[in-house]
Write an enzyme that holds these catalytic residues in place. Structure first.
Site, PDB file in Angstrom:
ATOM      1  N   ARG A  37     124.968 -40.449 -37.447  1.00  0.00           N
ATOM      2  CA  ARG A  37     123.735 -40.992 -36.796  1.00  0.00           C
ATOM      3  C   ARG A  37     124.170 -42.450 -36.391  1.00  0.00           C
ATOM      4  O   ARG A  37     124.048 -43.273 -36.917  1.00  0.00           O
ATOM      5  CB  ARG A  37     122.556 -41.172 -37.897  1.00  0.00           C
ATOM      6  CG  ARG A  37     121.397 -41.711 -37.303  1.00  0.00           C
ATOM      7  CD  ARG A  37     120.195 -41.713 -38.187  1.00  0.00           C
ATOM      8  NE  ARG A  37     118.830 -41.934 -37.726  1.00  0.00           N
ATOM      9  CZ  ARG A  37     118.443 -43.145 -37.509  1.00  0.00           C
ATOM     10  NH1 ARG A  37     119.010 -44.219 -37.765  1.00  0.00           N
ATOM     11  NH2 ARG A  37     117.258 -43.278 -37.192  1.00  0.00           N
ATOM     12  N   SER A 106     113.635 -32.856 -39.009  1.00  0.00           N
ATOM     13  CA  SER A 106     112.837 -34.021 -39.766  1.00  0.00           C
ATOM     14  C   SER A 106     111.337 -33.470 -39.443  1.00  0.00           C
ATOM     15  O   SER A 106     110.816 -33.112 -38.309  1.00  0.00           O
ATOM     16  CB  SER A 106     113.060 -35.360 -38.822  1.00  0.00           C
ATOM     17  OG  SER A 106     114.392 -36.012 -39.093  1.00  0.00           O
ATOM     18  N   LYS A 135     114.254 -47.350 -40.193  1.00  0.00           N
ATOM     19  CA  LYS A 135     113.545 -46.527 -38.730  1.00  0.00           C
ATOM     20  C   LYS A 135     112.377 -47.338 -38.456  1.00  0.00           C
ATOM     21  O   LYS A 135     111.480 -47.332 -39.061  1.00  0.00           O
ATOM     22  CB  LYS A 135     113.383 -45.229 -39.359  1.00  0.00           C
ATOM     23  CG  LYS A 135     112.999 -44.272 -38.309  1.00  0.00           C
ATOM     24  CD  LYS A 135     112.726 -42.801 -38.762  1.00  0.00           C
ATOM     25  CE  LYS A 135     111.925 -42.023 -38.000  1.00  0.00           C
ATOM     26  NZ  LYS A 135     112.772 -41.366 -36.926  1.00  0.00           N
TER      27      LYS A 135
END
Ligand code: 3NM
Length: 209
Positions: A37, A106, A135
């Site tokens: 990621r 997700s 996040k």
């Protein structure tokens, strides 16, 4: 599908660490599932990193997933892709990747988890469990109770995410997560390899030799 207990996410965040070196450290610590990621990277940077990590994961017998990008996953011959709620739908991602690849999605509540499973996801991510600084747009943390609620609602494997640390991993696992995902607790650790060893030991699956 069977997920290893630690879902280690290779995301350099703002550490300046090289993603390929990070991946090597996580594998050396015993991680057997890596997700790449790296949102700040261009495709030009992401693809060679993905190809290098594919090589490392293959040598270690580890699964390798790419976040957000089925095209990069396919080009790097990854095992699959992880999709957010705003990414391609599962069926479209499967067309890009080809058959036999893993797709995770997700989700943030029971309804989204049910929908992801119905759409054909191989596993669902569930979060945020705890507060996270990784996040910025993460929702309000729901605690391990979110894992239990989703566990009761879907049959596919669950990956819990959001603010999980070596100290909290076992409680999240006990709430019904097949795997616990971590970014900051690994990549911000002074020694990511040791951090993996600590998590695996606390989950009582680590090779602590
Ligand atoms: N997704 P850390 S929380 C990438 O709730 C991500 O779906 C989340 O990073 C979700 O382990 C999150 O550093 C951040 O808290 C996880």
């Amino acid at each position: 599908m069977h997920l290893p207990p630690l879902y280690a996410i290779v995301d350099p965040l703002d550490t300046g660490r090289d993603p390929v070196a990070l991946a090597r450290a996580l594998l050396d610590g015993g991680a057997r599932l890596l997700q790449l990621r790296w949102k700040a990277a261009t495709p030009h940077e992401l693809l060679p990193a993905a190809i290098a990590i594919r090589g490392l994961t293959r040598a270690a017998g580890a699964l390798f997933l790419v976040n957000d990008r089925p095209d990069i996953a396919r080009a790097a011959d990854a095992d699959g892709v992880h999709l957010g709620q705003d990414d391609l739908p599962v069926a479209a991602a499967r067309r890009v990747q080809g058959a036999g690849r893993v797709i995770g999605v997700s989700t943030h509540d029971v309804g989204q988890a049910r929908a992801a499973e119905a759409a054909g996801a191989d596993y669902v991510g569930v979060g945020p469990i705890y507060a996270t600084t990784t996040k910025p747009d993460a929702l309000v943390p729901r605690g391990p109770a979110l894992v239990s609620a989703v566990r009761a609602a879907v049959r596919c494997p669950l990956v819990a995410i959001g603010g999980i640390t070596p100290e909290t991993a076992a409680a999240v696992h006990a709430a019904g997560a097949d795997a616990v995902a971590m970014i900051g607790a690994l990549v911000r650790a002074p020694d990511p390899e040791l951090a993996v060893r600590e998590v695996l030991a606390r989950l009582q699956v680590g090779d602590s030799t």
